[in-house]
Write a protein that holds these residues in place. Sequence first.
Motif, PDB file in Angstrom:
ATOM      1  N   LYS A 173      -9.936  -8.013   4.592  1.00 25.35           N
ATOM      2  CA  LYS A 173      -8.588  -7.985   4.005  1.00 25.35           C
ATOM      3  C   LYS A 173      -8.030  -6.560   4.018  1.00 25.35           C
ATOM      4  CE  LYS A 173      -6.065  -8.960  -0.269  1.00 25.35           C
ATOM      5  NZ  LYS A 173      -6.183  -9.340  -1.687  1.00 25.35           N
ATOM      6  N   GLY A 174      -8.878  -5.583   3.774  1.00 21.49           N
ATOM      7  CA  GLY A 174      -8.457  -4.188   3.806  1.00 21.49           C
ATOM      8  C   GLY A 174      -7.985  -3.773   5.185  1.00 21.49           C
ATOM      9  N   ARG A 175      -8.712  -4.211   6.210  1.00 21.97           N
ATOM     10  CA  ARG A 175      -8.338  -3.873   7.587  1.00 21.97           C
ATOM     11  C   ARG A 175      -6.998  -4.524   7.953  1.00 21.97           C
ATOM     12  NH1 ARG A 175     -12.932  -4.005   9.419  1.00 21.97           N
ATOM     13  NH2 ARG A 175     -13.243  -1.787   9.694  1.00 21.97           N
ATOM     14  N   THR A 176      -6.816  -5.773   7.574  1.00 28.03           N
ATOM     15  CA  THR A 176      -5.558  -6.478   7.861  1.00 28.03           C
ATOM     16  C   THR A 176      -4.386  -5.820   7.134  1.00 28.03           C
ATOM     17  OG1 THR A 176      -6.760  -8.551   8.149  1.00 28.03           O
ATOM     18  CG2 THR A 176      -4.400  -8.730   7.712  1.00 28.03           C
ATOM     19  N   THR A 177      -4.608  -5.462   5.871  1.00 32.38           N
ATOM     20  CA  THR A 177      -3.566  -4.811   5.078  1.00 32.38           C
ATOM     21  C   THR A 177      -3.252  -3.427   5.642  1.00 32.38           C
ATOM     22  OG1 THR A 177      -4.303  -6.039   3.133  1.00 32.38           O
ATOM     23  CG2 THR A 177      -2.901  -4.131   2.739  1.00 32.38           C
ATOM     24  N   LEU A 178      -4.282  -2.712   6.066  1.00 34.08           N
ATOM     25  CA  LEU A 178      -4.093  -1.401   6.679  1.00 34.08           C
ATOM     26  C   LEU A 178      -3.227  -1.517   7.929  1.00 34.08           C
ATOM     27  CD1 LEU A 178      -4.660   1.618   7.120  1.00 34.08           C
ATOM     28  CD2 LEU A 178      -6.839   0.956   8.175  1.00 34.08           C
ATOM     29  N   ASP A 196     -14.191  14.372   0.366  1.00 36.20           N
ATOM     30  CA  ASP A 196     -14.230  15.545   1.234  1.00 36.20           C
ATOM     31  C   ASP A 196     -13.378  15.331   2.483  1.00 36.20           C
ATOM     32  OD1 ASP A 196     -15.317  18.192   1.866  1.00 36.20           O
ATOM     33  OD2 ASP A 196     -16.393  17.148   3.474  1.00 36.20           O
ATOM     34  N   ALA A 197     -13.490  14.156   3.080  1.00 39.52           N
ATOM     35  CA  ALA A 197     -12.715  13.836   4.288  1.00 39.52           C
ATOM     36  C   ALA A 197     -11.216  13.858   4.016  1.00 39.52           C
ATOM     37  CB  ALA A 197     -13.135  12.472   4.840  1.00 39.52           C
ATOM     38  N   LEU A 248       0.834  -1.207   0.000  1.00 41.76           N
ATOM     39  CA  LEU A 248       0.000   0.000   0.000  1.00 41.76           C
ATOM     40  C   LEU A 248       0.861   1.246   0.000  1.00 41.76           C
ATOM     41  CD1 LEU A 248      -2.847  -0.494   2.645  1.00 41.76           C
ATOM     42  CD2 LEU A 248      -3.073  -0.379   0.167  1.00 41.76           C
ATOM     43  N   SER A 249       0.491   2.185  -0.855  1.00 39.45           N
ATOM     44  CA  SER A 249       1.132   3.495  -0.814  1.00 39.45           C
ATOM     45  C   SER A 249       0.543   4.285   0.344  1.00 39.45           C
ATOM     46  CB  SER A 249       0.891   4.245  -2.120  1.00 39.45           C
ATOM     47  OG  SER A 249      -0.485   4.538  -2.258  1.00 39.45           O
ATOM     48  N   LEU A 250       1.199   5.365   0.691  1.00 36.95           N
ATOM     49  CA  LEU A 250       0.703   6.225   1.757  1.00 36.95           C
ATOM     50  C   LEU A 250      -0.656   6.816   1.398  1.00 36.95           C
ATOM     51  CD1 LEU A 250       1.371   7.340   4.524  1.00 36.95           C
ATOM     52  CD2 LEU A 250       2.696   9.144   3.436  1.00 36.95           C
ATOM     53  N   SER A 251      -0.857   7.197   0.144  1.00 33.96           N
ATOM     54  CA  SER A 251      -2.151   7.782  -0.255  1.00 33.96           C
ATOM     55  C   SER A 251      -3.278   6.751  -0.171  1.00 33.96           C
ATOM     56  CB  SER A 251      -2.077   8.392  -1.652  1.00 33.96           C
ATOM     57  OG  SER A 251      -1.765   7.418  -2.613  1.00 33.96           O
ATOM     58  N   ARG A 252      -2.998   5.516  -0.551  1.00 34.74           N
ATOM     59  CA  ARG A 252      -4.021   4.476  -0.428  1.00 34.74           C
ATOM     60  C   ARG A 252      -4.280   4.134   1.038  1.00 34.74           C
ATOM     61  NH1 ARG A 252      -3.033   0.151  -5.382  1.00 34.74           N
ATOM     62  NH2 ARG A 252      -3.382   1.672  -7.052  1.00 34.74           N
ATOM     63  N   THR A 253      -3.229   4.170   1.831  1.00 35.35           N
ATOM     64  CA  THR A 253      -3.381   3.907   3.262  1.00 35.35           C
ATOM     65  C   THR A 253      -4.285   4.951   3.895  1.00 35.35           C
ATOM     66  OG1 THR A 253      -1.218   2.830   3.387  1.00 35.35           O
ATOM     67  CG2 THR A 253      -2.119   3.681   5.459  1.00 35.35           C
ATOM     68  N   LYS A 254      -4.129   6.212   3.497  1.00 35.03           N
ATOM     69  CA  LYS A 254      -4.966   7.275   4.057  1.00 35.03           C
ATOM     70  C   LYS A 254      -6.445   7.028   3.760  1.00 35.03           C
ATOM     71  CE  LYS A 254      -1.504  10.877   4.200  1.00 35.03           C
ATOM     72  NZ  LYS A 254      -1.107  12.225   3.765  1.00 35.03           N
ATOM     73  N   VAL A 255      -6.755   6.532   2.567  1.00 31.93           N
ATOM     74  CA  VAL A 255      -8.146   6.214   2.228  1.00 31.93           C
ATOM     75  C   VAL A 255      -8.672   5.138   3.176  1.00 31.93           C
ATOM     76  CG1 VAL A 255      -9.648   5.204   0.459  1.00 31.93           C
ATOM     77  CG2 VAL A 255      -7.950   6.925  -0.193  1.00 31.93           C
ATOM     78  N   LEU A 256      -7.887   4.092   3.376  1.00 35.00           N
ATOM     79  CA  LEU A 256      -8.319   3.010   4.268  1.00 35.00           C
ATOM     80  C   LEU A 256      -8.443   3.497   5.713  1.00 35.00           C
ATOM     81  CD1 LEU A 256      -6.315  -0.063   2.905  1.00 35.00           C
ATOM     82  CD2 LEU A 256      -8.607   0.739   2.280  1.00 35.00           C
ATOM     83  N   GLN A 257      -7.559   4.398   6.126  1.00 33.50           N
ATOM     84  CA  GLN A 257      -7.634   4.927   7.491  1.00 33.50           C
ATOM     85  C   GLN A 257      -8.932   5.696   7.724  1.00 33.50           C
ATOM     86  OE1 GLN A 257      -3.854   7.026   7.457  1.00 33.50           O
ATOM     87  NE2 GLN A 257      -2.988   5.581   8.930  1.00 33.50           N
ATOM     88  N   VAL A 258      -9.342   6.486   6.752  1.00 33.81           N
ATOM     89  CA  VAL A 258     -10.595   7.237   6.883  1.00 33.81           C
ATOM     90  C   VAL A 258     -11.770   6.266   6.984  1.00 33.81           C
ATOM     91  CG1 VAL A 258     -12.196   8.807   5.693  1.00 33.81           C
ATOM     92  CG2 VAL A 258      -9.751   9.344   5.789  1.00 33.81           C
ATOM     93  N   LEU A 259     -11.776   5.241   6.135  1.00 37.17           N
ATOM     94  CA  LEU A 259     -12.863   4.257   6.183  1.00 37.17           C
ATOM     95  C   LEU A 259     -12.858   3.487   7.494  1.00 37.17           C
ATOM     96  CD1 LEU A 259     -12.685   2.924   2.523  1.00 37.17           C
ATOM     97  CD2 LEU A 259     -14.464   4.405   3.515  1.00 37.17           C
ATOM     98  N   ASP A 260     -11.686   3.180   8.002  1.00 34.29           N
ATOM     99  CA  ASP A 260     -11.577   2.465   9.266  1.00 34.29           C
ATOM    100  C   ASP A 260     -12.096   3.326  10.416  1.00 34.29           C
ATOM    101  OD1 ASP A 260     -10.722   0.182  10.849  1.00 34.29           O
ATOM    102  OD2 ASP A 260      -9.021   1.402  11.513  1.00 34.29           O
ATOM    103  N   ALA A 261     -11.784   4.614  10.387  1.00 32.40           N
ATOM    104  CA  ALA A 261     -12.190   5.514  11.469  1.00 32.40           C
ATOM    105  C   ALA A 261     -13.665   5.903  11.394  1.00 32.40           C
ATOM    106  CB  ALA A 261     -11.326   6.777  11.441  1.00 32.40           C
TER     107      ALA A 261
END
Length: 150
Positions: free
Chosen positions: A106-111, A65-66, A41-54
């Motif tokens: 899988k997204g949460r584990t990868t995040l 927007d977020a 995961l790139s940092l930009s993709r990680t940020k997307v997953l972090q927003v969804l996780d939060a």
Amino acid sequence: MSDHEANTTDNDPEQVGLSFLTIAYGVREEVDRRMMSTAGLSLSRTKVLQVLDARGALHQAQLADALGQAPRSVTQIVEALERIGLVTRTEDADDRRRKTVSLTKKGRTTLEAAEQAGAHTLRQLFGSLSPQQLTSLSGLLAHLNTALTY
């Protein structure tokens, strides 16, 4: 010594600022590289997953927007994340043009793996500073942050 060298010192705000930008870019690139090599995961993709996780599932427009990004940029990232099974997109029951994006297991584990790689990299880099240097740097960054005009 050239005139340019004579006019720039270690205390020249422009030179210090340029050094800061260069180092900040290098730190970001190193974190990004290690996250990619560890979790894919790139940092930009990680940020997307972090927003969804939060925040949980969001419409793509809310996600954009977020993140403070253009909707089209986020759409491209979400499509890529969906292709590798890290998020799902579902149509809104009331408006089929709207897509709701959700984090998969899988997204949460990868995040988690990406975040651990990023944190490890930052601990390595900033751990090379003494506690006093870290305190000083933290204070300087806070001061610069207040000097920014948003």
